[in-house]
Motif scaffolding. Structure first.
Motif, PDB file in Angstrom:
ATOM      1  N   THR A   9       0.819  -1.205   0.000  1.00 56.02           N
ATOM      2  CA  THR A   9       0.000   0.000   0.000  1.00 56.02           C
ATOM      3  C   THR A   9       0.852   1.253   0.000  1.00 56.02           C
ATOM      4  O   THR A   9       2.089   1.201   0.114  1.00 56.02           O
ATOM      5  CB  THR A   9      -0.925  -0.001   1.236  1.00 56.02           C
ATOM      6  N   ALA A  10       0.182   2.373  -0.135  1.00 53.48           N
ATOM      7  CA  ALA A  10       0.748   3.701   0.117  1.00 53.48           C
ATOM      8  C   ALA A  10      -0.264   4.394   1.022  1.00 53.48           C
ATOM      9  O   ALA A  10      -1.474   4.190   0.866  1.00 53.48           O
ATOM     10  CB  ALA A  10       0.928   4.470  -1.187  1.00 53.48           C
ATOM     11  N   PRO A  11       0.201   5.208   1.976  1.00 50.98           N
ATOM     12  CA  PRO A  11      -0.722   5.734   2.993  1.00 50.98           C
ATOM     13  C   PRO A  11      -1.748   6.734   2.479  1.00 50.98           C
ATOM     14  O   PRO A  11      -2.727   7.007   3.157  1.00 50.98           O
ATOM     15  CB  PRO A  11       0.210   6.369   4.027  1.00 50.98           C
ATOM     16  N   MET A  12      -1.556   7.267   1.278  1.00 54.90           N
ATOM     17  CA  MET A  12      -2.548   8.173   0.695  1.00 54.90           C
ATOM     18  C   MET A  12      -3.019   7.569  -0.618  1.00 54.90           C
ATOM     19  O   MET A  12      -2.685   8.039  -1.703  1.00 54.90           O
ATOM     20  CB  MET A  12      -1.953   9.574   0.480  1.00 54.90           C
ATOM     21  N   SER A  13      -3.770   6.499  -0.492  1.00 54.72           N
ATOM     22  CA  SER A  13      -4.242   5.764  -1.670  1.00 54.72           C
ATOM     23  C   SER A  13      -5.497   4.993  -1.298  1.00 54.72           C
ATOM     24  O   SER A  13      -5.943   5.018  -0.148  1.00 54.72           O
ATOM     25  CB  SER A  13      -3.165   4.780  -2.150  1.00 54.72           C
ATOM     26  N   ARG A  14      -6.041   4.275  -2.257  1.00 58.17           N
ATOM     27  CA  ARG A  14      -7.190   3.410  -1.975  1.00 58.17           C
ATOM     28  C   ARG A  14      -6.823   2.304  -0.978  1.00 58.17           C
ATOM     29  O   ARG A  14      -7.699   1.625  -0.453  1.00 58.17           O
ATOM     30  CB  ARG A  14      -7.709   2.792  -3.272  1.00 58.17           C
ATOM     31  N   GLY A  15      -5.538   2.150  -0.734  1.00 59.75           N
ATOM     32  CA  GLY A  15      -5.113   1.187   0.268  1.00 59.75           C
ATOM     33  C   GLY A  15      -5.694   1.474   1.644  1.00 59.75           C
ATOM     34  O   GLY A  15      -5.791   0.570   2.487  1.00 59.75           O
TER      35      GLY A  15
END
Length: 213
Positions: A9-15
């Motif tokens: 993931t990335a912390p500013m994503s759809r994750g």
């Protein structure tokens, strides 16, 4: 199931949606942060997701991508969390309906609107795009969440999580207009302990990234 869960993931994503689901599931998982740009598009990560995007989930030897698919997979892989109606119940149909309504028409209509893609006012053209119009999608969604706590049966499910996450994100960034039914539904589910934990984790990771840049 005892295979390791690895969350890319990335912390500013759809994750952030999948993080919330993982916190609801309650099973141990390991986070692998993937940076936008070369890292995400590089050969190493493309072995996990050839699209070069996050989120992705590896569960032992199984890799799942796409938010709705990951949520549905986790709900079935960890039935003890109670995040999907039983397959033999009528609520299972509503669960699939709204989970994939969000993944399909809601995603497509809001994204096209943000990009300025306008569907011609022609019934044949509107039929081709599937969702018809943004207003039609939003009115349908409002009907689904108005006057009820849950969209599938009498308890919270992955479908509620996905809808609430999209509504919250969309209203925050103005891709979805604020309507009382949307605000009530999204805020109610965003207050769940797992949702709060997930936000705190990703907000902390984002702050670390920003401090290091």
């Amino acid at each position: 199931m005892t295979d390791e869960l690895v969350f890319y993931t990335a912390p500013m994503s759809r994750g952030r949606i999948v993080r919330w689901m993982l916190e609801e599931v309650g099973a141990p998982y390991r986070t692998e942060l993937v940076g936008f740009g070369p890292a995400m598009k590089g050969e190493g990560y493309r072995a996990i997701n050839p699209m070069g995007k996050v989120p992705a989930l590896r569960h032992g030897g199984t890799v799942v991508t796409e938010c709705a698919a990951i949520l549905a997979y986790l709900a079935d892989a960890f039935p003890e969390a109670g995040l999907a109606p039983a397959p033999t119940t009528l609520a299972r149909g509503a669960y699939y309906r709204w989970l994939f309504f969000c993944a399909g028409p809601v995603e497509a209509a809001t994204t096209n609107t943000v990009l300025g893609v306008t569907v011609p006012d022609d019934p044949r053209m509107r039929g081709m795009v599937g969702y018809g119009s943004l207003d039609s999608v939003l009115d349908t969604l409002e009907g689904a969440v108005s006057g009820r706590d849950f969209v599938a049966g009498d308890r919270f499910s992955a479908a509620d999580l996905y809808l609430a996450a999209h509504l919250g994100w969309g209203m925050q960034f103005r891709t979805i207009p604020r309507r009382p039914a949307f605000e009530a539904y999204a805020s109610r589910h965003a207050a769940r302990p797992a949702a709060v934990r997930a936000r705190e984790i990703d907000d902390g990771l984002l702050a670390q990234q920003q401090a290091a840049s």
